[in-house]
Motif scaffolding. Structure first.
Motif, PDB file in Angstrom:
ATOM      1  N   VAL A  22       0.838  -1.202   0.000  1.00 52.69           N
ATOM      2  CA  VAL A  22       0.000   0.000   0.000  1.00 52.69           C
ATOM      3  C   VAL A  22       0.871   1.250   0.000  1.00 52.69           C
ATOM      4  O   VAL A  22       0.556   2.240  -0.676  1.00 52.69           O
ATOM      5  N   GLN A  23       1.971   1.213   0.735  1.00 56.50           N
ATOM      6  CA  GLN A  23       2.863   2.372   0.789  1.00 56.50           C
ATOM      7  C   GLN A  23       3.442   2.697  -0.580  1.00 56.50           C
ATOM      8  O   GLN A  23       3.605   3.867  -0.936  1.00 56.50           O
ATOM      9  N   VAL A  24       3.745   1.669  -1.362  1.00 58.92           N
ATOM     10  CA  VAL A  24       4.226   1.885  -2.736  1.00 58.92           C
ATOM     11  C   VAL A  24       3.148   2.585  -3.557  1.00 58.92           C
ATOM     12  O   VAL A  24       3.401   3.574  -4.258  1.00 58.92           O
ATOM     13  N   TYR A  25       1.927   2.050  -3.448  1.00 60.11           N
ATOM     14  CA  TYR A  25       0.805   2.615  -4.207  1.00 60.11           C
ATOM     15  C   TYR A  25       0.533   4.061  -3.802  1.00 60.11           C
ATOM     16  O   TYR A  25       0.379   4.939  -4.663  1.00 60.11           O
ATOM     17  N   LEU A  26       0.491   4.344  -2.505  1.00 57.10           N
ATOM     18  CA  LEU A  26       0.169   5.689  -2.025  1.00 57.10           C
ATOM     19  C   LEU A  26       1.263   6.686  -2.375  1.00 57.10           C
ATOM     20  O   LEU A  26       0.972   7.853  -2.649  1.00 57.10           O
ATOM     21  N   ALA A  27       2.521   6.254  -2.371  1.00 59.11           N
ATOM     22  CA  ALA A  27       3.617   7.155  -2.735  1.00 59.11           C
ATOM     23  C   ALA A  27       3.459   7.613  -4.185  1.00 59.11           C
ATOM     24  O   ALA A  27       3.614   8.804  -4.497  1.00 59.11           O
ATOM     25  N   LEU A  28       3.136   6.678  -5.056  1.00 59.94           N
ATOM     26  CA  LEU A  28       2.927   7.024  -6.468  1.00 59.94           C
ATOM     27  C   LEU A  28       1.681   7.887  -6.639  1.00 59.94           C
ATOM     28  O   LEU A  28       1.664   8.829  -7.433  1.00 59.94           O
ATOM     29  N   GLN A  29       0.640   7.566  -5.878  1.00 60.26           N
ATOM     30  CA  GLN A  29      -0.591   8.340  -5.956  1.00 60.26           C
ATOM     31  C   GLN A  29      -0.373   9.778  -5.477  1.00 60.26           C
ATOM     32  O   GLN A  29      -0.897  10.723  -6.074  1.00 60.26           O
ATOM     33  N   ASN A  30       0.400   9.956  -4.421  1.00 57.32           N
ATOM     34  CA  ASN A  30       0.687  11.301  -3.909  1.00 57.32           C
ATOM     35  C   ASN A  30       1.475  12.117  -4.923  1.00 57.32           C
ATOM     36  O   ASN A  30       1.245  13.321  -5.086  1.00 57.32           O
ATOM     37  N   ASN A  31       2.412  11.467  -5.605  1.00 61.23           N
ATOM     38  CA  ASN A  31       3.172  12.164  -6.659  1.00 61.23           C
ATOM     39  C   ASN A  31       2.243  12.596  -7.788  1.00 61.23           C
ATOM     40  O   ASN A  31       2.372  13.708  -8.329  1.00 61.23           O
ATOM     41  N   LEU A  32       1.323  11.712  -8.140  1.00 62.64           N
ATOM     42  CA  LEU A  32       0.359  12.041  -9.186  1.00 62.64           C
ATOM     43  C   LEU A  32      -0.523  13.209  -8.766  1.00 62.64           C
ATOM     44  O   LEU A  32      -0.774  14.125  -9.558  1.00 62.64           O
ATOM     45  N   THR A  33      -0.986  13.202  -7.511  1.00 63.93           N
ATOM     46  CA  THR A  33      -1.843  14.271  -7.005  1.00 63.93           C
ATOM     47  C   THR A  33      -1.119  15.617  -7.041  1.00 63.93           C
ATOM     48  O   THR A  33      -1.696  16.645  -7.416  1.00 63.93           O
ATOM     49  N   ALA A  34       0.160  15.607  -6.659  1.00 68.46           N
ATOM     50  CA  ALA A  34       0.948  16.840  -6.674  1.00 68.46           C
ATOM     51  C   ALA A  34       1.105  17.370  -8.095  1.00 68.46           C
ATOM     52  O   ALA A  34       0.955  18.580  -8.343  1.00 68.46           O
ATOM     53  N   TYR A  35       1.386  16.487  -9.034  1.00 67.86           N
ATOM     54  CA  TYR A  35       1.529  16.897 -10.432  1.00 67.86           C
ATOM     55  C   TYR A  35       0.204  17.403 -10.979  1.00 67.86           C
ATOM     56  O   TYR A  35       0.148  18.416 -11.690  1.00 67.86           O
TER      57      TYR A  35
END
Length: 374
Positions: A154-167
């Protein structure tokens, strides 16, 4: 690694908390897209009572039972915000009851896989419309690793999701800049579209363009390969859309927008004769940037005006005369060029966001499989 199998119904529970005190308003109403995201509702809410609507509290899920005519997907979303939403009483709302056994984010990764969509469609039943019932939903078998293992993936998924949200937030800021340019331009000169454009009715009568040149128009106002069955179709009647020519579908009901696109390619394409086409008049070629005009057509403000001016009984259409009556900001060509370039960058980055979302969704089955096989 030890894995355990459960019935999903043993891990989740139904939520049926209603907006009976009308605490939540129209701004809190959400729909769900086939991309498994909460979105602003597209329903006509005029005169609708919100008291029967169901609350979707933070960390809860909602899904629509109807799966037919839904792009072979189940519309489901996870409320990861700190806000409470409300959804139609026809939706199913539920939450995780056993957080010591399954993480909500891990469960969403499980749902966000094509395997789950296929399962939901296969187990949907009905005549006029097929539905995936709550009982069948609860009957799903789910194999789970330990909470520690779930958390790792989940941490892998959320890290990528947070990067996407920021972009994505930066892309939205860019859109605000584009809108600001238009708002400024509106305070200056304006001109009717009818003064700038003229209809085009060039047909593929010589048969030069073949099936590989046929295009449709998407809701994103872009040309795309047609999905129509062209077997036996007479392409000589199709409209030829050269570079710099616009094409649109005058029908607006069921879309809340004008389906329109600009051909930016060096070569021509063809579209169905049911579409309409226009171009900038010769005398305005040096005074109007076609991509600036296209940027104007992309605005939600333009689509609202289009819907307001559409008329019909069985179908609502935007007539050519009503299109020509619409006023367009008419700044000098240098400012138009700046707006067009800014919009071009926005569209490029918006496309990147969509690609990143698709890649993130494609990663879900990989992460679930990895968590079970490690």
């Amino acid at each position: 690694m030890e894995l355990k199998k459960y019935k999903l119904g043993d891990l989740i529970s139904l939520c049926d908390e209603r907006n009976s005190d009308n605490k939540y308003t129209l701004s809190d109403v959400k729909g769900i897209s086939i991309k498994k995201e909460f979105i602003e509702t597209k329903a006509d809410m005029a005169g609708v009572s919100l008291s029967p609507y169901i609350l979707v509290r933070p960390d809860s899920f909602a899904y629509v039972t109807v799966t037919s005519r839904n792009g072979e997907k189940i519309t489901l979303a996870h409320n990861t915000s700190e806000d409470t939403y409300i959804v139609s009483s026809s939706y199913i709302v539920f939450k995780v009851d056993s957080p010591e056994i399954i993480l909500s984010d891990y469960l969403f990764m499980f749902f966000n896989r094509p395997e789950f969509d296929r399962y939901a469609r296969f187990n949907s039943w009905g005549s006029a419309r097929e539905t995936f019932s709550w009982e069948d939903f609860c009957d799903i078998d789910i194999t789970l690793p330990s909470i520690t293992q779930q958390r790792k993936y989940v941490q892998v998924y959320l890290a990528l999701q947070n990067n996407l949200t920021a972009y994505q937030s930066k892309v939205e800021e860019l859109k605000m800049v584009c809108d600001g340019y238009f708002d400024k331009a509106k305070k200056g000169n304006v001109i009717s579209l009818g003064e700038l454009i003229e209809r085009v009715d060039k047909r593929n009568t010589d048969g030069f363009f073949k099936e590989d040149s046929v295009r449709g128009i998407t809701n994103k106002k872009q040309f795309d390969d047609t999905k129509a069955d062209l077997i036996g179709t007479d392409l000589s009647k199709f409209l030829v859309i050269d570079k710099g020519v616009f094409a649109y579908n005058s029908r607006t009901d069921g879309r809340d927008m004008l389906v329109l696109a600009l051909n930016k390619e060096e070569h021509g394409i063809i579209v169905t004769w049911n579409y309409n086409a226009f171009r900038i008049k010769h005398e305005y070629k040096t005074l109007i940037n076609a991509e600036y005009l296209y940027s104007f057509f992309l605005r939600s403000e333009f689509d609202r005006r289009v819907r307001f001016n559409s008329w019909g009984s069985s179908q609502e259409l935007l007539s050519w005369d009503n299109l020509c009556d619409i006023k367009v900001p008419f700044p000098d060509i240098n400012e138009q060029d700046s707006i067009a370039k800014m919009n071009h960058v926005f569209l490029e980055r918006k496309a990147i966001v969509e690609q990143l979302k698709e890649q993130l969704n494609n990663l879900c089955p990989v992460l679930i499989r990895g968590s079970l096989e490690e």
